[in-house]
Write an enzyme that holds these catalytic residues in place. Sequence first.
Site, short mmCIF file in Angstrom:
data_model
loop_
_atom_site.label_atom_id
_atom_site.label_comp_id
_atom_site.label_asym_id
_atom_site.label_seq_id
_atom_site.Cartn_x
_atom_site.Cartn_y
_atom_site.Cartn_z
CE LYS A 2 -2.36 13.09 -23.43
NZ LYS A 2 -3.79 12.69 -23.42
CG ASP A 52 -0.80 11.36 -20.22
OD1 ASP A 52 -1.16 10.19 -20.44
OD2 ASP A 52 -1.59 12.33 -20.20
#
Length: 329
Positions: free
Chosen positions: A15, A167
């Site tokens: 990401k 995350d």
Amino acid sequence: MTSAPRWVTASAPAKTNLLLHVGSPTPDGYHPLETLFVAVDLRETVTAALDPALVGTGVPVTVEPAPGSEYARMVEQGAARLSDIPLDGQNLAVRAALAVRDVVGVPVPGLTLHVRKAVPVAGGMGGGSADAAAALVAVNELLAEHLGTAPLTPGKLSRLGAGLGADVPFMLLGGAALGRGTGTELEPVPTSAQLHLVFVPQDRGLSTPAVYRRWDDAHDLPGTGAPDPVPAQALAALDPADPEALAALVRNDLQAPAVELLPALADVLDHGAKLGALAGWVSGSGPTVCFLAHSADAAEHLVRAFSHEGRRALATAAPVPGARVDARG
């Protein structure tokens, strides 16, 4: 039972944070965030397998660089070491496997993991969180089919993921999403068309706690200091994708402390701008630098320019799907 798979392979994306706004720490030490995640087409792969010959309830894990990946090149050139990756209970993939097994509530000896890494370690791209997400999905599917039970729901996996790392729920979700709280409170964001990104890894990592400590040192904020909200214009720039509009809105509050800890990042950011990137930022807590390009051709131009100067760079696209099963057997 006889047709149940002996192994399941799942993958999960890395990401970057197109926007990352940080608030002052709460009494428990966590910093509230407002962030815009986007999943990128660089995936970690985890294979969960059952080996009845093994005894005990531990989860052995092996790790190798994904063939042909940037991480593999870093290992070959001595810029990264496999020995930096823990192979015990500190490994997020192992912790994910144990979390699923504990919820299932049935001892399953002989569970093993094999991780193929494509994402640089400690680079601000969430490689460890992607390992955890892929392990959650792989072990969930493997044990459900082995035991003949229903797999854990996506919501349950997300809650397990939140207990492993901030995350991880986004790596399960993928695409693009607003993240709030510690980043685990997610709201999917509609997207259309792709963004073209270039990542420039660094030869050393940065400690996320150290970056946050440097941010704290520079901000004398009260305990109720909330992060700035992600502006609506940033969401509009994703649907349809408008890289020029998005470039003007990119912001990472952790970039300044990351650059203070590793000043060479400033040169990389400046150089990418001179080479024609629409925007550049430190990914997450760093030190990987990300650039937004106008098109796939522009991204490849950036990669070639960096490569000619002896810097590693890779082009990728976003957004992409979250954790998924890729194969079983």
